[in-house]
Write a protein that holds these residues in place. Structure first.
Motif, mmCIF file in Angstrom:
data_model
loop_
_atom_site.group_PDB
_atom_site.id
_atom_site.type_symbol
_atom_site.label_atom_id
_atom_site.label_comp_id
_atom_site.label_asym_id
_atom_site.label_seq_id
_atom_site.Cartn_x
_atom_site.Cartn_y
_atom_site.Cartn_z
ATOM 1 N N ASN A 87 -2.174 -2.327 -3.879
ATOM 2 C CA ASN A 87 -1.285 -3.190 -4.654
ATOM 3 C C ASN A 87 -2.044 -3.943 -5.744
ATOM 4 N N TYR A 140 1.251 1.807 -6.412
ATOM 5 C CA TYR A 140 2.285 1.112 -5.638
ATOM 6 C C TYR A 140 2.971 2.069 -4.652
ATOM 7 N N ALA A 144 0.756 2.747 -1.749
ATOM 8 C CA ALA A 144 0.777 1.591 -0.847
ATOM 9 C C ALA A 144 2.052 1.591 0.006
ATOM 10 N N ASN A 151 2.703 1.547 3.964
ATOM 11 C CA ASN A 151 3.469 0.394 4.440
ATOM 12 C C ASN A 151 4.579 0.784 5.396
ATOM 13 N N THR A 208 5.028 -4.884 -1.854
ATOM 14 C CA THR A 208 5.016 -3.595 -2.552
ATOM 15 C C THR A 208 6.346 -3.337 -3.248
#
Length: 606
Positions: free
Chosen positions: A139, A158, A161, A165, A177
């Motif tokens: 991020n 992003y 990520a 996540n 995010t």
């Protein structure tokens, strides 16, 4: 001791928040005591790291100082620690310190160092198999590329990520995010996707009971409404964000919220409120040394002072805004970002290839034995082929090195030329601002008009350099883009909305040496028409400008339906003398004649 929470950049509409625990004075005093007196290296390193996180809303320099001390203790201990679990603890501290050092450099506008330390942190999280740390670093790197306006690169980080996540991330990091994705979609003008991402972020913010993060996302939703021109909705969300950030007591968040509310006040011509909020944000930015806050608030104050006619203050804010923007968006930072990005892509692909190769090796080990036996029979031929390939490869390598050297030189020259055009444009803007300031100090209306004419001529030249700076080609100027920009500038400065301008430009490109004189000619013609051609008897004032290549030459045709003029009677006017001189400079021929439907008509061919 509490688990350490590491800093994370949350960028959307230039908003940065730091996550940390323990903001009360007693805990800070306790941390300071531990950092000074503890003889345990792990406690020393962790307490300094937590202090760096607390100071993230007070002093960027303190964040950098405590993070470096924390890293120093942890690295020193790693040289002699043998216990595996304790070694992991120190490695986590090193990764967290690198993350916080990157945070400091990011807010100072040094994206080269920010990228470098985020990359160090990311590598350490991967080594430790810490998914939460990896998500934070991804991020952070995405936030830097967003600030450098490389939105596709930011989107890649992003999304990577988010993929980690959604497998096992907690609500807080998932919210972060989605918030970052929303900011990128907004910049890419994908407003529906942006709103969807922000709404998901709000869901997870509330699930995590993260009021600071909730204020951030509310602010971003307000910015999205402001972008769409829905000012009332934007004001509603900005005020909600401001109230929430006041409740949690985050000065940096307050600075960003103040700037956004100042923009709304300016939209509503509430200049006093806009100035007050802008000064509040600027003070926090200067005290915390956060360049992005300084850039945002100085830009707001510049617009306020321009609207209220405080030209000296407007000029000072413009200078501060320009200086800060240049620091943030330096070419060196962009080149470093590209280099580190390529390195990251390479290492990522190398890891994928390694895993794939291991699978293939496990499946085909027997087949490889057969292949090795076959190689023994053809080794003689292989040696001959190998020697031949080495000779050819060496030749290819030398040619390729020469090619890369030439390409590198060309790219460096192109970047240098773009920077020169950018600086020339900025210099024109400064000159224009100085002239504007001077004009407002004169009480003579005629003199003020002369100043405005000079400013318009400067704008016509500055636009050329701005277009060249933004496009790939440095040799030619797109006349369609240039003339459209010039007309928009003239409409704003001459302030006559009732006059219709029809611009018809083909796909034509000119050298800079031809574009600037031609732009000033068009500037003079339009200015003269606005000032002298249209009186109250002209019910539908209209101007037509055509530019195209035909009959073996470029042709500029200009016409208006005003009162008309006789060239011989006006030949000594400054405007016509300037047009004659500039036309001669580009080897042009001027012709005047009558044309049905128009009272004035001119053609310049070159």
């Amino acid at each position: 001791m509490k688990t350490v929470h590491f800093l994370l950049f949350l960028l959307a509409t230039n908003v940065t928040f730091a996550q940390f625990e323990g903001r009360d004075k007693k805990q800070v005093d306790s941390l300071l005591q531990l950092a000074r007196t503890s003889k345990d290296q792990l406690i020393l390193s962790k307490s300094n790291l937590q202090l760096s996180e607390w100071y993230s809303i007070v002093s960027i320099d303190s964040v950098l100082s405590y993070s470096n001390i924390s890293k120093k203790y942890a690295q020193k201990a790693l040289k002699r620690v043998t216990n595996a679990d304790r070694k992991k603890e120190f490695e986590r501290v090193v990764a967290g310190a690198d993350n916080n050092i990157a945070y400091s450099y990011f807010n100072k506008g040094d994206f080269t160092q920010a990228l470098l330390f985020n990359k160090l942190a990311l590598d350490q999280w991967k080594k430790l198999h810490e998914n939460e740390g990896m998500v934070r670093s991804l991020n952070n790197i995405g936030a830097i590329y967003r600030q450098l306006e490389d939105y596709s690169k930011a989107l890649n980080f992003y999304n990577e990520a988010l993929s980690i996540n959604l497998k096992e991330g907690d609500a807080a990091t998932i919210a972060i995010t989605y918030n970052n994705l929303g900011s990128i979609y907004k910049l890419l003008d994908q407003d529906n996707k942006s709103m969807g991402a922000y709404q998901k972020s709000m869901f997870y913010r509330r699930k995590a009971k993260d009021k600071r993060g909730e204020a951030n996302t509310l602010n971003n939703i307000g910015s999205l409404y402001k972008k769409k021109g829905i000012i009332d909705s934007a004001s509603f969300y900005f005020n909600q964000s401001y109230d929430l950030i006041q409740e949690v007591g985050d000065p940096i968040g307050i600075a960003h919220a103040s700037s956004n509310l100042g923009d709304i006040a300016l939209e509503r011509n509430d200049f006093a409120t806009a100035e007050k909020l802008g000064k509040e944000a600027l003070k926090i930015g200067q005290e915390s040394q956060m360049l992005m806050i300084i850039e945002q608030s100085s830009g707001l104050l510049k617009r306020v002072y321009e609207k209220t006619g405080q030209w000296q203050k407007a000029f000072e804010m413009q200078q501060l805004h320009l200086e800060t923007s240049i620091k943030i968006k330096s070419e060196e930072a962009k080149r470093s970002a590209i280099t580190l990005g390529l390195q990251y892509d390479y290492e990522k692909q190398k890891e994928i290839d390694r895993i794939e190769n291991e699978k293939k090796l496990a499946i085909s080990r027997k087949e490889q034995i057969v292949q090795q036996i076959t190689i023994v029979f053809v080794i003689g031929v292989s040696i001959f082929v190998l020697v031949l390939l080495i000779i050819l490869f060496e030749r290819y390598r030398k040619v390729n090195e020469q090619k890369k050297f030439i390409e590198r030189q060309n790219n460096e020259r192109k970047i240098l030329l773009q920077e020169i055009h950018h600086r020339v444009k900025n210099n024109f803007q400064i000159i224009s601002s100085l002239l504007k300031l001077q004009s407002h100090q004169e009480n003579n209306p005629q003199l003020q008009k002369s100043f405005q004419d000079a400013i318009n001529r400067i704008h016509s030249m500055a636009s050329v350099h701005e277009i060249i700076y933004k496009q790939d080609s440095l040799a030619k100027v797109d006349m369609n883009v240039y003339l459209n920009n010039l007309m928009e500038q003239l409409k704003r400065s001459l302030d006559r909305d009732d006059i219709q301008i029809d611009l018809k430009v083909g796909e034509e490109f000119l050298d800079v040496d031809q574009t600037i004189p031609l732009g000033i000619i068009v500037n003079e013609l339009v200015t003269n028409s606005f000032k002298h051609a249209f009186n109250s008897e002209i019910k539908a004032p209209k101007i037509e400008v055509k530019f195209a290549y035909y009959s073996g030459q470029f042709n500029l045709e200009y016409a208006d339906n005003g009162v008309g003029f006789t060239p011989s009677e006006n030949k000594h006017s400054l405007g016509l003398e300037l047009i004659d001189t500039l036309a001669e400079q580009i080897g042009g021929k001027i012709s005047y004649q009558e044309k049905e439907g128009w009272n004035s008509w001119m053609k310049i061919s070159f």
